[in-house]
Scaffold this active site. Structure first.
Site, short mmCIF file in Angstrom:
data_model
loop_
_atom_site.label_atom_id
_atom_site.label_comp_id
_atom_site.label_asym_id
_atom_site.label_seq_id
_atom_site.Cartn_x
_atom_site.Cartn_y
_atom_site.Cartn_z
CG HIS A 1 -24.28 37.13 28.98
ND1 HIS A 1 -23.16 37.61 29.61
CD2 HIS A 1 -24.44 37.90 27.89
CE1 HIS A 1 -22.68 38.64 28.94
NE2 HIS A 1 -23.45 38.84 27.90
CG PHE A 2 -21.46 33.96 26.85
CD1 PHE A 2 -22.28 34.15 25.75
CD2 PHE A 2 -20.72 35.03 27.33
CE1 PHE A 2 -22.32 35.39 25.11
CE2 PHE A 2 -20.77 36.27 26.69
CZ PHE A 2 -21.57 36.45 25.58
#
Length: 155
Positions: free
Chosen positions: A58-59
């Site tokens: 994420h991410f």
């Protein structure tokens, strides 16, 4: 626990927090509580680092702390207020409701999040809180949450 003990705690380190909350790594979202005003309010701290497991997905190229974990940090700070006030081992604090959640700005590794939690109302074992998450004094997320205190044997 005496009434005096519940109202005189002005801060809590990670050891005290782990006595109040059942959460552990990787889901303990509060590193320290820097201010507790009885059962009225508290300010919890989360130091965000790139080493946290949620950043692997994420991410990876632009890590952002998931909003749900900001809400969880708010709820854990509120839970510490409830647990400190009740002062009974064997009680659990359940997150019940979330209303008016808003996410204003991304939280990234290196940020220090402050969870400002204020009791809005309490009736019996039901507590309502207004919460703001702040980075460098700016609100990055906010929500109204509800919690219930339940005896562990009833859970």
């Amino acid at each position: 626990m005496t009434e005096e003990a519940t109202t005189t705690l002005s801060s809590a380190d990670i050891i005290e927090i782990m006595k109040l909350l059942p959460h552990r790594y990787p889901f303990l979202m509060v590193d320290k509580i820097i201010e507790i005003d009885g059962d009225n309010s508290a300010i919890g701290i989360k130091n965000v680092t790139v080493n946290e497991p949620h950043f692997t997905g994420h991410f990876p190229e632009a890590p952002i702390m998931p909003g749900v974990l900001l809400i969880e940090g708010m709820a854990q700070t509120a839970g510490a207020i409830c647990a400190k006030k009740e002062g009974q081992p064997g009680n659990l604090v359940y997150f019940m409701t979330i209303e008016n959640a808003r996410f204003r700005k991304p939280v990234v590794p290196g940020d220090r999040v402050e969870f400002h939690v204020a009791k809005h109302k309490q009736r019996g074992n039901i507590w309502k809180f207004h919460c703001d998450a702040k980075v460098d004094g700016a609100v990055v997320a906010e929500a109204d949450i509800g919690a219930m205190i339940v005896r562990k044997e009833q859970a």
